[in-house]
Design an enzyme around this catalytic site. Structure first.
Site, mmCIF file in Angstrom:
data_model
loop_
_atom_site.group_PDB
_atom_site.id
_atom_site.type_symbol
_atom_site.label_atom_id
_atom_site.label_comp_id
_atom_site.label_asym_id
_atom_site.label_seq_id
_atom_site.Cartn_x
_atom_site.Cartn_y
_atom_site.Cartn_z
ATOM 1 C CB SER A 60 44.209 40.789 40.122
ATOM 2 O OG SER A 60 43.977 41.615 41.235
ATOM 3 N N GLY A 80 47.296 50.854 41.361
ATOM 4 C CA GLY A 80 48.585 50.282 41.730
ATOM 5 C C GLY A 80 49.143 49.378 40.655
ATOM 6 N NE ARG A 135 48.471 52.728 46.162
ATOM 7 C CZ ARG A 135 47.700 51.761 45.660
ATOM 8 N NH1 ARG A 135 46.873 52.035 44.661
ATOM 9 N NH2 ARG A 135 47.765 50.540 46.142
ATOM 10 C CD GLU A 166 42.324 40.959 47.921
ATOM 11 O OE1 GLU A 166 42.202 39.984 47.164
ATOM 12 O OE2 GLU A 166 43.341 41.151 48.626
ATOM 13 N NE ARG A 220 38.837 46.058 46.893
ATOM 14 C CZ ARG A 220 38.425 45.178 46.013
ATOM 15 N NH1 ARG A 220 37.137 44.859 45.964
ATOM 16 N NH2 ARG A 220 39.246 44.614 45.172
#
Length: 430
Positions: free
Chosen positions: A26, A94, A122, A312, A384
């Site tokens: 991020s 994303g 998405r 997350e 994930r």
């Protein structure tokens, strides 16, 4: 093409490992966008090198920005006039599909966006409609999703825009990151249900301020970025705390100990909440100047936890709940149905297939532990899910994680690091 499956190793003894984490995805991607808009050359030290960040670097290069690899693993970013008539590959990232379109509005021609098949599902409408409200022409044939084209005109008027960011905080962050270069700056109002993962917006605000941008976030659900130059950056990227969850969870599952050096005393990363989750589940959690140490005990306690701001973590936490000694409830994560996959449906299906009793609720999961058995753990092109399968495999023999290379989205060396962690005599580093 899917990668080979992976036999998740079962722990033969309590782990005792030191795990050095790679940089935050991020933060790396936010710094890359700001460096592309900066007034001079920037240096990102110890950035994450993963599929998502390589896609971001590739997107910037497609727009004419220089992103140079240097020998010590840093990135040097040289801003340039943004060029259009180009294509941006979003993959399943994303950050790329939501942070780069506002940047493309500043380019001097059309910028075409597309990504993986899964990425086309998405949601993108809030960012695209927000850009239209700021004076940018966008063509998406009414889909509100990939593929689409942003027609850059060399400048963006900017101003005030209202969007519904209840599906993703990235919709707000994407507009804010480029807002300083808009003629009128940008004011983003959120109108809808609560915004998920608010720490990620706080992270965006902090990185903007690091670059000298004036941001007003004093009003609820409103963020204002003043028009200004963006200062060059020279930053050390923090470790990715979300990617620590499975390693720290291994201490809980095996009754062992995992130490992560360099854990920040203060951070805007939502993954920091893993410390509270593991504490609630019965681990001993100690943060000091040397880093974070988690030590597991004899049991894993079931929990009732709201992961709205740290969603997350949900797949790994759900895996831990399936191994707990009592039932658990995960709340506040309805929005993860729109992540890399519908994570709630995926976790329900895969945990149930191994024997857990799982109920999908309106905004999360109820998990009642039961005797688990091995089997294929499908991952749905979601990194994930790979991590969740690895945690289950620590205690459940015969768990086979499908398409393990999809974990390269954020941690390409995951399986190597995981194997090293399970050897008590080897320091696990990436």
């Amino acid at each position: 093409m899917p990668s080979p499956d992976w036999d998740a190793p079962t722990a033969g003894a309590p782990v005792d490992a030191r795990v050095v984490l790679p940089g935050s995805k991020s933060l790396t991607n936010r710094y890359l966008v700001l460096a592309a808009l900066a007034s001079d050359v920037s240096r990102l030290r110890a950035p994450l090198r993963s599929r998502d960040t390589m896609l971001m670097a590739g997107a910037l290069r497609a727009l004419g920005v220089g992103v140079e690899d240097v020998d010590d693993g840093d990135w040097v970013v040289t801003p340039a006039r943004l060029t259009g008539d180009t294509d941006v590959a979003c993959g399943l990232a994303g950050n790329v599909m939501r942070f780069v379109p506002p940047l493309a509005g500043l380019a001097d021609g059309p910028v075409r966006f597309d990504g993986d098949v899964e990425a086309r599902r998405r949601p993108m409408a809030p960012v695209l409609d927000g850009l239209r409200g700021l004076g940018v022409r966008v063509e998406d044939d009414g889909r509100g999703a990939l593929p689409f084209t942003v027609h850059g005109a060399g400048a963006v008027r900017g101003g005030s825009v209202t969007i519904d960011a209840s599906a993703s905080s990235q919709f707000v962050s994407g507009l804010l990151l480029s807002g300083a270069r808009f003629e009128q700056g940008v004011t983003v109002h959120h109108d809808g249900k609560s915004v998920p993962s608010l720490p990620h917006i706080e992270m965006t605000v902090e990185t903007l301020r690091d670059a000298g941008v004036v941001v007003d976030d004093g009003d609820v659900h409103t963020w204002r970025v003043e028009p200004s130059e963006v200062n060059a950056l020279d930053v050390q990227v923090e470790p990715d705390l979300s990617n620590a969850a499975q390693f720290l969870g291994a201490a809980l599952v095996t009754g062992g100990r995992v130490h992560v050096p360099g854990w920040p005393q203060y951070t805007t990363q939502g993954g920091d909440f893993v410390r509270d989750v593991l504490d609630m589940m019965g681990a001993e959690v100690v943060l000091d100047r040397g880093g974070l140490t988690v030590t597991g005990g004899e049991e894993i306690l079931g929990i009732d936890v709201d992961l709205h701001d740290s969603s997350e973590l949900t797949p790994v936490v759900a895996a831990l709940c399936a191994l707990a000694d009592s039932p658990s409830v995960i709340r506040g994560v309805a929005h993860i149905r729109g992540h890399e996959t519908d994570r709630l449906a995926a976790l329900n299906a895969e945990l149930s297939a191994l024997g857990a009793e799982v109920e999908e609720t309106e905004d999360g999961l109820r998990i009642r532990p039961a005797a688990l058995s091995g089997g294929t753990f499908h991952t749905y092109a979601d990194h994930r899910m790979v991590m969740a399968g690895a945690v289950l495999g620590l205690r459940v023999p015969g768990v086979v994680v499908e398409d393990v290379a999809t974990v390269g989205k954020t941690m390409p060396e995951f399986t190597t690091l995981w194997d090293r962690m399970l050897d008590a005599q080897v320091t696990a580093e990436v």
